[in-house]
Design a protein around this motif. Structure first.
Motif, PDB file in Angstrom:
ATOM      1  N   ALA A  63       0.814  -1.214   0.000  1.00  0.00           N
ATOM      2  CA  ALA A  63       0.000   0.000   0.000  1.00  0.00           C
ATOM      3  C   ALA A  63       0.852   1.271   0.000  1.00  0.00           C
ATOM      4  O   ALA A  63       1.412   1.648   1.033  1.00  0.00           O
ATOM      5  N   PRO A  64       0.928   1.955  -1.152  1.00  0.00           N
ATOM      6  CA  PRO A  64       1.685   3.209  -1.195  1.00  0.00           C
ATOM      7  C   PRO A  64       0.998   4.301  -0.372  1.00  0.00           C
ATOM      8  O   PRO A  64      -0.226   4.425  -0.393  1.00  0.00           O
ATOM      9  N   THR A  65       1.806   5.087   0.319  1.00  0.00           N
ATOM     10  CA  THR A  65       1.291   6.217   1.098  1.00  0.00           C
ATOM     11  C   THR A  65       0.970   7.384   0.165  1.00  0.00           C
ATOM     12  O   THR A  65       1.357   7.378  -1.013  1.00  0.00           O
ATOM     13  N   ASN A  66       0.300   8.393   0.715  1.00  0.00           N
ATOM     14  CA  ASN A  66       0.061   9.622  -0.052  1.00  0.00           C
ATOM     15  C   ASN A  66       1.387  10.194  -0.542  1.00  0.00           C
ATOM     16  O   ASN A  66       1.490  10.661  -1.681  1.00  0.00           O
ATOM     17  N   ALA A  67       2.420  10.176   0.313  1.00  0.00           N
ATOM     18  CA  ALA A  67       3.737  10.699  -0.069  1.00  0.00           C
ATOM     19  C   ALA A  67       4.322   9.915  -1.248  1.00  0.00           C
ATOM     20  O   ALA A  67       5.009  10.491  -2.094  1.00  0.00           O
ATOM     21  N   ALA A  68       4.029   8.606  -1.313  1.00  0.00           N
ATOM     22  CA  ALA A  68       4.491   7.797  -2.447  1.00  0.00           C
ATOM     23  C   ALA A  68       3.833   8.273  -3.734  1.00  0.00           C
ATOM     24  O   ALA A  68       4.493   8.434  -4.766  1.00  0.00           O
ATOM     25  N   PHE A  69       2.530   8.522  -3.688  1.00  0.00           N
ATOM     26  CA  PHE A  69       1.830   9.027  -4.872  1.00  0.00           C
ATOM     27  C   PHE A  69       2.345  10.417  -5.243  1.00  0.00           C
ATOM     28  O   PHE A  69       2.426  10.758  -6.423  1.00  0.00           O
ATOM     29  N   ASP A  70       2.722  11.213  -4.236  1.00  0.00           N
ATOM     30  CA  ASP A  70       3.238  12.560  -4.488  1.00  0.00           C
ATOM     31  C   ASP A  70       4.570  12.537  -5.236  1.00  0.00           C
ATOM     32  O   ASP A  70       4.943  13.534  -5.851  1.00  0.00           O
ATOM     33  N   ASN A 141      10.410   0.726  -0.542  1.00  0.00           N
ATOM     34  CA  ASN A 141      10.754   0.194   0.772  1.00  0.00           C
ATOM     35  C   ASN A 141       9.486  -0.090   1.549  1.00  0.00           C
ATOM     36  O   ASN A 141       8.559   0.728   1.533  1.00  0.00           O
ATOM     37  N   VAL A 142       9.446  -1.231   2.239  1.00  0.00           N
ATOM     38  CA  VAL A 142       8.347  -1.512   3.152  1.00  0.00           C
ATOM     39  C   VAL A 142       8.639  -0.714   4.430  1.00  0.00           C
ATOM     40  O   VAL A 142       9.660  -0.932   5.071  1.00  0.00           O
ATOM     41  N   THR A 143       7.755   0.232   4.746  1.00  0.00           N
ATOM     42  CA  THR A 143       7.979   1.092   5.916  1.00  0.00           C
ATOM     43  C   THR A 143       7.219   0.604   7.141  1.00  0.00           C
ATOM     44  O   THR A 143       7.643   0.845   8.264  1.00  0.00           O
ATOM     45  N   ILE A 144       6.089  -0.069   6.929  1.00  0.00           N
ATOM     46  CA  ILE A 144       5.344  -0.709   8.019  1.00  0.00           C
ATOM     47  C   ILE A 144       4.920  -2.069   7.479  1.00  0.00           C
ATOM     48  O   ILE A 144       4.196  -2.144   6.487  1.00  0.00           O
ATOM     49  N   ALA A 145       5.398  -3.122   8.118  1.00  0.00           N
ATOM     50  CA  ALA A 145       5.099  -4.480   7.646  1.00  0.00           C
ATOM     51  C   ALA A 145       4.005  -5.116   8.487  1.00  0.00           C
ATOM     52  O   ALA A 145       3.718  -4.678   9.608  1.00  0.00           O
ATOM     53  N   HIS A 155       1.309  -4.286   3.592  1.00  0.00           N
ATOM     54  CA  HIS A 155       2.629  -3.757   3.899  1.00  0.00           C
ATOM     55  C   HIS A 155       2.641  -2.335   3.330  1.00  0.00           C
ATOM     56  O   HIS A 155       2.376  -2.145   2.138  1.00  0.00           O
ATOM     57  N   VAL A 156       2.903  -1.349   4.173  1.00  0.00           N
ATOM     58  CA  VAL A 156       2.956   0.041   3.727  1.00  0.00           C
ATOM     59  C   VAL A 156       4.274   0.261   2.989  1.00  0.00           C
ATOM     60  O   VAL A 156       5.335  -0.161   3.474  1.00  0.00           O
ATOM     61  N   ILE A 157       4.207   0.896   1.807  1.00  0.00           N
ATOM     62  CA  ILE A 157       5.413   1.170   1.025  1.00  0.00           C
ATOM     63  C   ILE A 157       5.530   2.657   0.697  1.00  0.00           C
ATOM     64  O   ILE A 157       4.529   3.383   0.706  1.00  0.00           O
ATOM     65  N   ASP A 158       6.768   3.080   0.404  1.00  0.00           N
ATOM     66  CA  ASP A 158       7.052   4.514   0.223  1.00  0.00           C
ATOM     67  C   ASP A 158       7.126   4.960  -1.239  1.00  0.00           C
ATOM     68  O   ASP A 158       7.449   6.113  -1.512  1.00  0.00           O
TER      69      ASP A 158
END
Length: 165
Positions: A63-70, A141-145, A155-158
């Motif tokens: 799951a990409p974060t908002n910052a990843a989409f940015d 990178n997986v930031t929260i697994a 898994h949260v990704i950046d």
């Protein structure tokens, strides 16, 4: 004020985006509460994938974060969420989903994961650090697994992963 000690218990949840992700909710019901995943939730709704990700699964979602989409080129997200680009959006989103329930401990260095979209992701692992290499050479990178839901794991990704299509 994050209480990280709660993530050590298998019955407790994991804090993501200011909300407690708990194993009694499905992937979507957990994700909608994260302030860091509003773009992803809007994209999943736009692609018509809500019902799929509320299904029995199990699914592993990166799951990409908002910052990843940015990090994407300016205007990319707004273009992708247009109705005429639904297929491209669906392709990108399903590239972030792998059938089955893969916890971080299950991910091995060099492992190839076949996504729901059909292409592969390569796992890179160094100690407890897990990274994913996409079809276009990008790395996330997986930031929260191990955000466990009743129908899988997230898994949260950046970084947004990109398929070749």
């Amino acid at each position: 004020m994050k209480n990280m000690s709660m993530s050590s218990s298998s019955g407790a949840g994991v804090m993501v985006g200011g909300a407690m992700m708990t194993p009694d909710k499905d992937i979507v019901d957990n994700a909608v509460n994260s302030t860091e995943h509003t773009t992803l939730v809007a994209a999943v709704k736009g692609a018509g994938l809500v019902e799929t990700l509320k299904g029995a699964g199990p699914f592993t979602v990166f799951a990409p974060t908002n910052a990843a989409f940015d990090k994407l080129p300016a205007g990319t997200v707004n273009t992708l969420i247009q109705p005429e680009n639904k297929q491209k959006l669906t392709t990108i989103l399903t590239y972030h989903v792998v059938p089955g329930r893969l916890l971080a401990a299950d991910l091995k260095d060099g492992q190839m994961l076949t996504t729901v979209e059909g292409e592969t992701l390569m796992v890179h692992r160094s100690g407890n650090t897990v990274m994913l290499h996409d079809a276009k050479g990008g790395m996330a990178n997986v930031t929260i697994a191990d955000v466990v839901s009743k129908n899988g794991v997230t898994h949260v990704i950046d970084t947004v992963l990109m398929p070749t299509k």
